[in-house]
Write a protein that holds these residues in place. Sequence first.
Motif, short mmCIF file in Angstrom:
data_model
loop_
_atom_site.label_atom_id
_atom_site.label_comp_id
_atom_site.label_asym_id
_atom_site.label_seq_id
_atom_site.Cartn_x
_atom_site.Cartn_y
_atom_site.Cartn_z
N PRO A 75 0.33 -9.09 -11.74
CA PRO A 75 0.55 -8.33 -10.52
C PRO A 75 -0.25 -7.13 -10.57
N ARG A 76 -0.54 -6.34 -12.09
CA ARG A 76 -1.34 -5.14 -11.96
C ARG A 76 -2.50 -5.33 -11.80
N VAL A 77 -3.06 -6.72 -11.97
CA VAL A 77 -4.47 -6.71 -11.87
C VAL A 77 -4.69 -7.11 -10.35
N ARG A 78 -3.93 -7.87 -9.56
CA ARG A 78 -4.03 -8.03 -8.38
C ARG A 78 -3.86 -6.72 -7.26
N ALA A 79 -3.05 -5.88 -7.89
CA ALA A 79 -2.85 -4.67 -7.15
C ALA A 79 -4.10 -3.80 -7.31
N ALA A 80 -4.56 -3.67 -8.50
CA ALA A 80 -6.00 -3.11 -8.73
C ALA A 80 -7.07 -3.67 -7.78
N ASP A 81 -7.14 -5.11 -7.57
CA ASP A 81 -8.10 -5.80 -6.82
C ASP A 81 -7.85 -5.56 -5.20
N ALA A 82 -6.66 -5.27 -5.05
CA ALA A 82 -6.35 -5.00 -3.36
C ALA A 82 -6.82 -3.51 -3.23
N MET A 83 -6.65 -2.65 -4.31
CA MET A 83 -7.15 -1.26 -4.02
C MET A 83 -8.62 -1.36 -3.78
N VAL A 84 -9.38 -1.83 -4.87
CA VAL A 84 -10.89 -1.72 -4.72
C VAL A 84 -11.25 -2.39 -3.48
N ARG A 85 -10.61 -3.57 -2.99
CA ARG A 85 -11.17 -4.15 -1.65
C ARG A 85 -10.82 -3.12 -0.72
N ASP A 86 -9.72 -2.73 -0.52
CA ASP A 86 -9.35 -1.81 0.65
C ASP A 86 -10.22 -0.65 0.69
N ASP A 87 -10.57 0.10 -0.17
CA ASP A 87 -11.26 1.31 -0.60
C ASP A 87 -12.79 0.99 -1.06
N SER A 115 -12.14 -8.78 -4.81
CA SER A 115 -12.43 -9.22 -3.54
C SER A 115 -13.36 -8.38 -2.57
N VAL A 116 -14.23 -7.79 -3.24
CA VAL A 116 -14.91 -6.90 -2.41
C VAL A 116 -15.71 -7.77 -1.54
N ARG A 117 -15.88 -7.45 -0.06
CA ARG A 117 -16.51 -8.22 0.86
C ARG A 117 -17.99 -7.78 0.95
N LEU A 118 -18.93 -8.76 1.60
CA LEU A 118 -20.20 -8.57 1.40
C LEU A 118 -20.78 -7.34 2.02
N ILE A 119 -20.17 -7.06 3.30
CA ILE A 119 -20.81 -5.76 4.36
C ILE A 119 -20.36 -4.62 3.37
N PRO A 120 -19.29 -4.25 2.82
CA PRO A 120 -18.92 -3.04 2.22
C PRO A 120 -19.76 -3.07 0.90
N PHE A 121 -19.93 -4.19 0.19
CA PHE A 121 -20.65 -4.53 -1.02
C PHE A 121 -22.14 -3.82 -0.85
N ALA A 122 -22.85 -4.36 0.45
CA ALA A 122 -24.24 -4.16 0.60
C ALA A 122 -24.49 -2.60 1.13
N ILE A 123 -23.46 -2.15 1.89
CA ILE A 123 -23.57 -0.62 2.43
C ILE A 123 -23.42 0.02 1.43
N ALA A 124 -22.50 0.08 0.47
CA ALA A 124 -22.10 0.68 -0.74
C ALA A 124 -23.21 0.88 -1.79
N THR A 125 -23.83 -0.44 -2.01
CA THR A 125 -24.90 -0.43 -3.01
C THR A 125 -26.15 0.55 -2.65
#
Length: 225
Positions: A114-126, A153-163
């Motif tokens: 649960p903690r890992v999935r919550a952290a993953d969701a936080m990273v994905r949403d922000d 679970s970071v998506r492609l477009i945010p990954f590319a823009i943020a990189t």
Amino acid sequence: MDTLRNRLALVVWPMLLAGLMLGMWLTPWQGWVEPLERWLADHTRIGWLVYLALYVVVVALPLPAAAMSVVGGLAFGWWGIPLALLGSLLGALGPWWATRRFLRDPVMARLGGPRVRAADAMVRDDALVFVTLLRLTPILPFTVQNYLLGLTSVRLIPFAIATIAGLAPSTVALVWIGELGSLTFTGATAGQILSLVAGLGVFAAFLAWAIWRAIARLRSAGFHA
């Protein structure tokens, strides 16, 4: 220990810039800078493609990608900035995609409580903020970041823009050093060189401040790597 690590991370880029500038002065570039620039003038597209291909290989492997940005400034001048950023992004996409495709599901099935999935969701949403801050800081090597982000679970477009956004300041500084070296060995005036050195010093101070702020933001979000 965390405080010491963060202080060391804060001075990595200024020390790297100073070391690269010293290396530019000590390395005997004179014999091939002008021939390289002449060859690139006659083979512009091939030169860009070769540079991008080499950059992708260097980023995908644990090799010093920072040196490739310096070479970009040396060979292409300020055009080295978009070329280096594109090479960094293309080199990052391969490890990110491969990890996402083949390793994420097994790792999450084994460790995804649960903690890992919550952290993953936080990273994905922000993702835009988190990945940008991570790219800006030298807390983790760039190649390692690509593989670790593939587990999220970071998506492609945010990954590319943020990189691109996170790498832009350091890339500008590194290409700046390469441009400075190119001008030094092709007969620039002392005034031009001094103005570039002074500008680079100011930019390095800004980069150190930006890294400090990024580290503080990551720590406040609970990231203590």
